[in-house]
Design an enzyme around this catalytic site. Structure first.
Site, PDB file in Angstrom:
ATOM      1  N   TYR A 434       0.888  -1.176   0.066  1.00 27.79           N
ATOM      2  CA  TYR A 434      -0.150   0.107  -0.118  1.00 27.79           C
ATOM      3  C   TYR A 434       0.825   1.375   0.002  1.00 27.79           C
ATOM      4  CZ  TYR A 434      -0.131  -0.286   5.142  1.00 27.79           C
ATOM      5  OH  TYR A 434       0.332  -0.206   6.583  1.00 27.79           O
ATOM      6  N   GLU A 435       0.231   2.438  -0.275  1.00 30.35           N
ATOM      7  CA  GLU A 435       0.854   3.714  -0.493  1.00 30.35           C
ATOM      8  C   GLU A 435       1.797   3.633  -1.731  1.00 30.35           C
ATOM      9  OE1 GLU A 435      -0.814   5.909   0.856  1.00 30.35           O
ATOM     10  OE2 GLU A 435      -1.546   4.854   2.449  1.00 30.35           O
ATOM     11  N   GLY A 436       1.469   2.879  -2.668  1.00 31.60           N
ATOM     12  CA  GLY A 436       2.054   2.685  -4.064  1.00 31.60           C
ATOM     13  C   GLY A 436       3.109   1.248  -3.643  1.00 31.60           C
TER      14      GLY A 436
END
Length: 592
Positions: A434-436
């Site tokens: 997550y978050e890229g």
């Protein structure tokens, strides 16, 4: 059942001896004397160990439940959250004008590590709120700040970020959620968002969603996206809560880990939203939250590694299996503790050297953020922008690997739920996604951050390493073990950068094929720099006659291990990078 003890002594060593924070020319750092930081860290450690960690297994076992549109968090979470709010931990570095304590970012990261190690799923509720506050503080109007920030700082309201939709994750230009303008200046938000952490729960009175949506008639793609504040309950002019907004949780995700955090499908059915920042400039505002989140996710990576290592070490010291090949170490027992065996020690030192190096890297990075924000230092801002994908990608990759090593230390016991190590592995796994995803982080690093501002940030980093080596070139005690290996690793990083410059323009795939290796090469150089800095501080303490000599000697021994056994990986990563695109791109897609 696992245990957790906050590494206060190690954090203090980094803050007060390696970084010497009080002497840094950053506003507010003059107040960070050893007594103050120790008091804050010890209290945070107490909350982490006594309040949060006992709920870690509870949250994993119970998870969250959705009942008639209401999400119930695991038993004990709400009371623990109230304890966090009462202690002011939810807004340690937030603006005092809105109820925060105004401490530097470095203190928020130091304490945040403890809370995340103790209970990662729980800490996400506060972490997401912090990010939403930062976005509103940076891009919201004065009225929006006054309306939302005081309650979010107090913890009575929480926050989220709503980006992903069923048809798009990384490519946010494909967003379909609509924001239709209304005569009163508000917008009607309609669409569905997925994988929204803390999207609905029972721990706060209101939830302030930051939602990316598209205003009809705007530009196509990423340039047509705007950001909106969409509260769960609308806020009356007097600050009281009004009617329920037209949004709901449509379901909870069944996940591999972080069961204690509510990961929601969020449905917006003409919900009232308020534009934050400029129209069609939503990504600019959301990146304030995303970049902060990426740094905190990097912290999650080594925080899970830290608690996993603690429990693996305890097991290795107690578990009796076999005899030391050089001679019995436990003559009164049926066998020796497994920590005597070389391969177990190798495993534990892989863990220890990463965790301590990563902690130093993250805290040093936090001082760069403080310098950028508190001093208005453009060079520091460029440096932390460059390092953000490294902090996120490298620390979460290696953090996950470290939890697996810790699990391996326990052998079969590590595979059982009873001992708890498998939860750290499962929880740490999401940080790589997550978050890229970390693949995206590596692409961002090579394609955007390296050429940024004409390459000034990366050249600044090389100068930083060069200056460190120059300033300590007369340190004969550490030259061979620390300075020379760092110099060699830095040259590998420079060679990789030169390869990208030479090959990237004529064949972009040559650079992109090596981006993941470059991120790891960069990460190892950063940890090598940190271990060099820690070694200098440790040696200085020994030379000054420190009473706790064993602590500093252990620090030097651990650093030497990293420099000899881990840092040489830069040569491997460089060789992969210099192989170019051909090994990666030759095989036709149909033949995979």
């Amino acid at each position: 059942m696992t245990t957790y003890t906050a590494p206060v002594k190690d954090t203090q060593f980094i803050l007060q001896e390696m970084l010497n924070v009080q002497a840094m020319d950053i506003p507010g750092y003059d107040e960070l004397d050893a007594d103050f930081t120790k008091a804050v860290l010890e209290e945070a450690g107490k909350v982490a160990a006594e309040v949060l960690h006992p709920l870690n297994k509870v949250g994993d076992a119970q998870g969250c439940s959705l009942e008639n549109g209401v999400v119930r968090t695991p038993e004990g979470f709400k009371a623990a959250y109230e304890t966090m709010c009462e202690g002011g931990w939810t807004a340690l570095d937030a603006d005092p004008a809105y109820g925060g304590q105004g401490m530097p970012v470095v203190m928020n990261l130091a304490t945040g590590e403890y809370f995340s190690s103790a209970n990662m799923a729980f800490q996400m509720y506060s972490g997401l709120t912090h990010g939403a506050m930062s976005a509103i503080h940076a891009h919201g109007s004065d009225a929006q700040k006054e309306t939302y920030l005081p309650n979010m700082a107090a913890g009575t309201w929480t926050g989220t970020m709503n980006l992903t939709e069923p048809q798009c994750g990384t490519d946010l230009g494909l967003i379909r959620t609509k924001a239709e303008p209304q005569e009163d200046g508000t917008y009607r938000i309609t669409g569905q968002k997925i994988w929204i952490s803390a999207g609905e729960h029972d721990m706060s009175d209101n939830i302030i969603h930051l939602v990316l949506a598209r205003i009809p008639g705007g530009p196509e793609g990423i340039k047509g996206i705007s950001l909106f504040i969409v509260p769960k309950f609308l806020v009356n002019e007097d600050g009281s809560l009004g009617e329920r907004n037209s949004l709901s949780c449509g379901g909870l995700e069944e996940k591999m880990g972080i069961h204690g955090n509510a990961t929601c499908v969020m449905n917006y059915d003409g919900a009232t939203g308020f534009l934050i920042g400029e129209m069609h400039k939503g990504m600019r505002a959301m990146f304030t939250m995303m970049n902060e989140a990426r740094l905190l996710v990097g912290m999650q990576g080594f925080a899970q590694a830290s608690v996993a290592y603690q429990n693996a070490l305890g097991f290795a010291q107690d578990r009796l299996q076999g005899r030391d090949v050089t001679g019995t170490k436990n003559p009164n027992g049926p066998a020796d503790p497994i920590i005597v065996h070389p391969d177990v020690r190798r495993n534990l030192l892989d863990q220890k050297s990463f965790v301590e190096g990563a902690r130093a890297f993250a805290l040093w990075g936090a001082t760069v953020i403080d310098r950028a924000h508190r001093n208005g230092d453009a060079e520091a801002d460029g440096l932390i922008s460059l390092l953000t994908p490294v902090l996120k990608g490298f620390l979460t990759d290696k953090g996950f690997d470290t939890t697996v090593l810790a699990q391996q230390t326990l052998g079969g016991s590590g595979f059982t739920q009873e001992w708890g190590l498998e939860q750290f592995v499962r929880d740490a796994r999401i940080a790589m996604i997550y978050e890229g995803t970390n693949g995206v982080q590596s692409l961002d690093l090579v394609a955007r951050k390296l050429p940024m501002n004409g390459g000034k940030p990366i050249m600044g980093f090389f100068e930083l390493v060069k200056a460190h080596l120059k300033a300590n070139e007369e340190n004969a005690a550490l030259k061979a073990d620390f300075l020379e290996p760092l110099k060699a690793a830095s040259k590998d990083l420079q060679a990789a950068g030169m390869f990208f410059m030479a090959e990237g323009m004529k064949n972009p795939n040559a650079a992109l094929s090596g981006s993941y290796d470059f991120m790891h090469l960069f990460g190892h150089v950063c940890l090598g720099l940190m271990w060099s800095k820690m070694a200098i501080a440790a040696q200085a303490a020994i030379d000054a006659g420190a009473s706790d000599r064993e602590f500093y000697e252990a620090k030097l021994a651990t650093g030497r291990y990293y420099m000899k056994r881990q840092l040489p990986a830069t040569a491997l990563h460089l060789a992969r990078i210099q192989s170019g695109a051909e090994p990666v791109m030759t095989l036709e897609a149909a033949n995979f």
